[in-house]
Design an enzyme around this catalytic site. Structure first.
Site, PDB file in Angstrom:
ATOM      1  N   GLU A   1       0.975  -1.146   0.205  1.00  9.66           N
ATOM      2  CA  GLU A   1      -0.027   0.176   0.041  1.00  9.66           C
ATOM      3  C   GLU A   1       0.903   1.285   0.053  1.00  9.66           C
ATOM      4  OE1 GLU A   1      -3.178  -0.021  -0.461  1.00  9.66           O
ATOM      5  OE2 GLU A   1      -3.832  -1.812   0.219  1.00  9.66           O
TER       6      GLU A   1
ATOM      7  N   ASP B   1      -4.539  -9.749  -8.477  1.00  7.96           N
ATOM      8  CA  ASP B   1      -4.757  -8.657  -9.485  1.00  7.96           C
ATOM      9  C   ASP B   1      -3.785  -7.676 -10.119  1.00  7.96           C
ATOM     10  OD1 ASP B   1      -4.688  -7.464  -7.219  1.00  7.96           O
ATOM     11  OD2 ASP B   1      -6.541  -6.356  -7.158  1.00  7.96           O
TER      12      ASP B   1
ATOM     13  N   GLU C   1     -18.385  -6.299  -2.324  1.00  9.47           N
ATOM     14  CA  GLU C   1     -17.112  -6.732  -2.073  1.00  9.47           C
ATOM     15  C   GLU C   1     -17.034  -7.954  -2.691  1.00  9.47           C
ATOM     16  OE1 GLU C   1     -14.845  -4.525  -2.418  1.00  9.47           O
ATOM     17  OE2 GLU C   1     -13.677  -5.040  -0.577  1.00  9.47           O
TER      18      GLU C   1
ATOM     19  N   GLU D   1     -12.322   0.395  -9.486  1.00  6.81           N
ATOM     20  CA  GLU D   1     -11.931  -0.655 -10.345  1.00  6.81           C
ATOM     21  C   GLU D   1     -13.188  -0.445 -11.584  1.00  6.81           C
ATOM     22  OE1 GLU D   1     -11.528  -1.142  -7.210  1.00  6.81           O
ATOM     23  OE2 GLU D   1      -9.491  -1.810  -7.071  1.00  6.81           O
TER      24      GLU D   1
HETATM   25  C1  DMJ Z   1      -6.435   0.412  -5.074  1.00  7.03           C
HETATM   26  O1  DMJ Z   1      -5.669   0.927  -3.821  1.00  7.03           O
HETATM   27  C2  DMJ Z   1      -5.414  -0.141  -6.057  1.00  7.03           C
HETATM   28  O2  DMJ Z   1      -6.234  -0.085  -7.040  1.00  7.03           O
HETATM   29  C3  DMJ Z   1      -5.129  -1.435  -5.751  1.00  7.03           C
HETATM   30  O3  DMJ Z   1      -4.469  -2.094  -6.939  1.00  7.03           O
HETATM   31  C4  DMJ Z   1      -6.311  -2.418  -5.329  1.00  7.03           C
HETATM   32  N1  DMJ Z   1      -7.390  -1.704  -5.257  1.00  7.03           N
HETATM   33  C5  DMJ Z   1      -7.493  -0.528  -4.507  1.00  7.03           C
HETATM   34  C6  DMJ Z   1      -8.868   0.090  -4.699  1.00  7.03           C
HETATM   35  O4  DMJ Z   1      -9.676  -0.606  -4.807  1.00  7.03           O
END
Ligand code: DMJ
Length: 932
Positions: free
Chosen positions: A146, A293, A387, A405
């Protein structure tokens, strides 16, 4: 996506960017399709687009302005209580808090959004604030992932646009790479996380003390998620190339190399979590959503940004596997890496909504359109993407933290197709955000999309990503002060300039491995995709792909996944399905025995099933037994879920809230059932005594109102009776446990007192202390506070503001006339909370599988149907068809495309079945433990 596209197909291309243009121009070339759009959804006028763009700007101001006014320098805004979220000062929310490093997260994450939204002056101020206020040396343990995507990415995005503005000559003339220096400091702070033999980073690091030292309070973790280890290359490479310090890119490359080495070689898939020391897969399920992802995203984008073929080759290899195993259009379903024909779960998570956008970047538009359409229909059903949602589109996890997203994919699909349909989709997103998530002090995450209740949270990615994608969706080229095509979006939508690919390339040269030349790249497209192929002369192309899916969600029958029993095909008797099982049917008991399943009658009247595969008549029977057990578990948990009352909503409807604040409330197992009756609306009043455990001394104050009572000291039912006797039309029990919140504690139902509670006629709801104090604070400030108790938040259109408020007197007359007939009962027990055990006990016919010793032998080997399912499945026209017919039709095509599908027939030695099961069991247990 559209990055690099500005140069366009056919324009002179530097050698390094060979495929980056392919990827990027898949979109760019298609962008030109927008100008020739002639049919399909009604085109949107320039005025309408500008209006929507302005609405996005106003919404951003509301979110950012409230953060700056009420939360800054805290990391995030708490929009319900209108203050900053400071780590350590709020009850811990677990891993979610690892994004908060006391470094003004939201400000940093918002930097480049300000420029995209043309707020250059505000950007200049924000940069000065970052340089003046942000401290990176805090004694807090943060997530490396993060911190990288949000903070390092935010600083680099800010730097990228600062130098762009400086070069333009008007703004940021004073800027001298200061943000880059902060980014570099942060980069060095993150490096100790990479001190593992594998090169995979530790998941967390202490910003002040690093890792492993006793003061660090971190460094003992053994596992990390694949996305956590594989989503560093864009930011780290950019940092290296901006500064010339090669170490960052080297470390990020090493982690990616290791993940690539560890891919499951037969499926070419990766699992969700990996041991950072041994490289063993800890969770062997694999999808494109949570936990994985952005690993895939970064492989493709690393190629776009860095022009290194090996990243593209890896991406394509994985993509091929994803399309082979995970993609079941329009669904994307997790599978096992070692048995990729087997689904690992029956639901999808919201994070996978980014995938259609990535498919656009790859140039694979058809499945992108299909999945996006399916997601849009889920949104239309629930206002937001929950979610997690099941394959038959029911809510699995009801929260929605305002994730961007879906907006991201919508933007990319619009750029690729030019289809105004996607503008309408964006308009719906804007409307829903304003209608359901907007609160007086910002935008609040949805606690439960079914009730419309809120969580006191506005994540920084909402500002970093949502507003950027929504604004860009409606913007024309001239609405943006720079050329967005010259940049790539990171996973947090931060902008990195494509010119970095030709700067400081020494690292990529040094690390080029020879392995990739051995890969078969015959399926790679090294040229610019041709819009004539993607949209074969047909402006209705996208619409024609969406059309068959238009009812896929609404008309969906519960999906019995069609990895069909061989016995259906061969005409043999179908195996026993859990939903059909009757413990009194001798034929069924015989079948159980054959499958190695024994039935144990427990003393309390429940029935327990245990499977010993070894006792099955054959390996096929053992497999049937395995599937039966899995179905039974799902059926049982489904039944348990259905017996639990869903959460309720308390909505503050009086001035200045006007229904905008919705609190998550626990229901009661007694009193008026809000799901069956009209909601109850009334002004609130505190009862005296506040605990409501004896006759009220202030009946005149609560008469005709909704009484507030404190939890504790007597049973919930007793409180209800006391306030009802005093003439209250409803009650809200507020937790006495200070600081408790539905954000951090599981909601529960208020149980009765074990006696007949039919005498309680008023609705009762429970609020945790934090939610309760929002109402108590409102009373202090505004005196008259009116609330609505319901099963689902009601429309909070502006009408609510104008609506004539029903008088509490009238309410009371109606309610008391119709509903109140009390008879008080004395009990001297303490509050009881309902539990799963309660519901099982009260429904002794339910099977309890919780303590099946061989629950282990239950594998998620196949997706199962839900308990209400008939022999039906879904076709893409949204019609329910008879399963038997469909199976006939499907059997040929399935067998063609998927030779492994007839697994029921395969004869596999029992040892190997058991070994496989054990693997499944492990994966299954893991998944159960740490879903998302
Ligand atoms: C974001 O912090 C980024 O896109 C991350 O890759 C995963 N998703 C969150 C938001 O949903």
């Amino acid at each position: 996506m559209s990055e690099a596209g500005g140069r366009g197909c056919g324009s002179p291309v530097p050698q390094r960017a060979r495929w980056s243009l392919v990827a990027a121009t898949a979109a760019f070339c298609l962008v030109s399709a927008t100008s020739v759009w002639t049919a399909g959804a009604e085109p949107m006028s320039r005025e309408e687009k500008q209006k929507l763009g302005n609405q996005v700007l106003e919404m951003f101001d509301h979110a950012y302005g409230n953060y700056m006014e009420h939360a800054y320098p805290a990391d995030e805004l708490m929009p319900l209580t209108c203050r900053g979220r400071v780590r350590g000062q709020e009850p811990s929310r677990g891993d979610v808090d690892d994004a908060l490093g006391k470094f003004s997260l939201t400000l940093i994450d918002s930097l480049d959004t300000l420029v995209v939204l043309n707020k250059t002056k505000e950007f200049e101020d924000a940069v000065r604030k970052v340089l003046r206020d942000v401290n990176l040396d805090n004694d807090v343990v943060v997530s490396v992932f993060e911190t990288n995507i949000r903070v390092l990415g935010g600083l680099l995005g800010g730097h990228s646009l600062a130098i762009m503005l400086k070069e333009k000559g008007e703004y940021m003339q004073w800027y001298n790479d200061e943000l880059l220096q902060v980014a570099k400091q942060l980069g060095y702070k993150l490096l100790p996380a990479f001190n593992t033999t594998s090169g995979l980073p530790y998941p967390r690091i202490n910003l002040k003390f690093g890792i492993r030292k006793p003061e660090a309070r971190t460094g003992t973790e053994t596992d990390t998620c694949t996305a956590c280890a594989g989503t560093l290359i864009l930011e780290f490479a950019a940092l290296s190339r901006f500064t010339g310090a090669t170490i960052f890119e080297e470390y990020a490359r090493k982690a990616l190399d290791f993940l690539w080495e560890k891919r499951q070689r037969s499926s070419n898939l990766v699992g969700v979590t990996i041991n950072i020391h041994t490289g063993d897969w800890v969770r062997k399920d694999s999808g494109v959503g949570a936990g994985i992802d952005s690993y895939y995203e970064y492989l493709l984008k690393a190629y776009v940004l860095l022009g290194d073929d090996s990243f593209l080759e890896r991406f394509n290899t994985h993509y091929d596997a994803i399309m082979r195993y995970i993609s079941q259009p329009p669904l994307l379903l997790d599978v096992h890496i070692h048995k990729p024909m087997l689904n690992a779960r029956t639901w999808m998570d919201a994070l996978l909504a980014f995938f259609p956008g990535l498919q656009v970047l790859k140039g694979d538009i058809r499945p992108a359109i299909e999945t996006h359409e399916m997601l849009y229909q889920v949104i239309k059903k629930h206002n937001f993407l929950p979610e997690a949602f099941t394959t038959d589109f029911r809510v699995h996890w009801a929260q929605h933290p305002l994730r961007p997203e879906f907006a991201e994919s919508t933007y990319f699909l619009y750029k690729a197709t030019g289809d105004p349909y996607y503008l309408e989709v964006g308009k719906t997103l804007i409307e829903n955000l304003n209608k359901y998530a907007r609160v007086p002090c910002g935008f609040a995450a949805m606690k439960d999309v079914r009730t419309g209740s809120h969580e006191d949270r506005m994540d920084s990615f909402f500002l970093a990503e949502m507003f950027k994608y929504l604004y860009l969706l409606f913007a024309d080229k001239e609405d943006i002060i720079f050329d967005i095509e010259d940049y790539i979006f990171t996973t947090e939508a931060h902008l990195l300039p494509l010119w970095l690919s030709t700067t400081n390339q020494s690292i990529s040269k040094k690390n080029t491995t020879s392995e990739y030349t051995e890969l078969d790249d015959s399926n790679f497209d090294w040229t610019c995709p041709n819009t004539q192929i993607l949209f074969p002369n047909d402006p209705l192309y996208a619409q024609s792909i969406r059309e068959p899916l238009k009812n896929v969600v609404d008309k969906s029958c519960p999906r019995g996944i069609i990895r069909v029993e061989e016995s259906f095909r061969s005409g043999a008797k179908p195996p026993l399905r859990a939903r059909d099982f009757m413990a009194t049917n001798p034929e069924h008991l015989e079948i159980l025995k054959k499958m190695g399943v024994s039935l144990i009658h427990l003393k309390d009247g429940r029935v327990q099933l245990v499977q010993h595969a070894i006792q099955a008549a054959s390996s096929i029977d053992a497999e049937d037994g395995l599937r039966f057990m899995q179905e039974m578990i799902e059926l049982s948990s489904q039944q348990q879920k259905e017996q639990q009352l869903p959460p309720r909503a308390v909505q503050i409807v009086s001035h200045p809230f006007f229904g905008r604040v919705v609190l998550t409330a626990g229901p009661a197992q007694f009193g008026l059932d809000l799901s069956k009756h009209k909601e109850t609306r009334g002004f609130v009043a505190s009862s005296k005594p506040y605990n409501g455990c004896s006759e009220l001394t202030n009946p005149e104050a609560v008469m005709g109102k909704i009484a507030l009572i404190q939890r504790g000291q007597c049973m919930f039912a007793e409180k209800a009776r006391n306030i009802q006797n005093a003439g209250a039309i409803g009650g809200i029990v507020i937790d006495d446990n200070e600081g408790s919140s539905s954000d951090t504690a599981p909601l529960f139902q208020m149980a009765g007192d074990g006696k007949d509670t039919d005498d309680i006629k008023i609705p009762m709801l429970f609020l945790f202390s934090k939610e309760g104090s929002i109402i108590l604070d409102a009373i202090r400030e505004y005196e008259e506070v009116e609330v609505l108790l319901s099963d689902k938040a009601k429309d909070r259109d502006p009408e609510m503001e104008n609506e004539e408020q029903p008088s509490s007197e009238n309410d009371s007359q109606n309610q008391s006339g119709e509903q109140i007939s009390s008879s008080s009962q004395e009990v001297d027990l303490v509050d009881q909370e309902s539990s799963e055990e309660n519901s099982l006990n009260s429904h002794p016919e339910l099977l309890s599988l919780a303590d099946v010793d061989n629950a282990a032998s239950i594998s998620p080997s196949e997706q199962t149907s839900n308990p209400t399912e008939n022999h039906e499945t879904t076709n893409l026209n949204g019609e329910c068809t008879d399963l038997d017919n469909q199976l006939q039709e499907q059997s040929e095509t399935e067998e063609d495309s998927n030779p492994n599908v007839s697994w029921g027939k395969k004869v596999q030695p029992i040892d190997s079945i058991l070994a496989d099961w054990n693997e499944d069991i492990e994966a299954f247990e893991m998944m159960e433990k740490d879903e998302l």
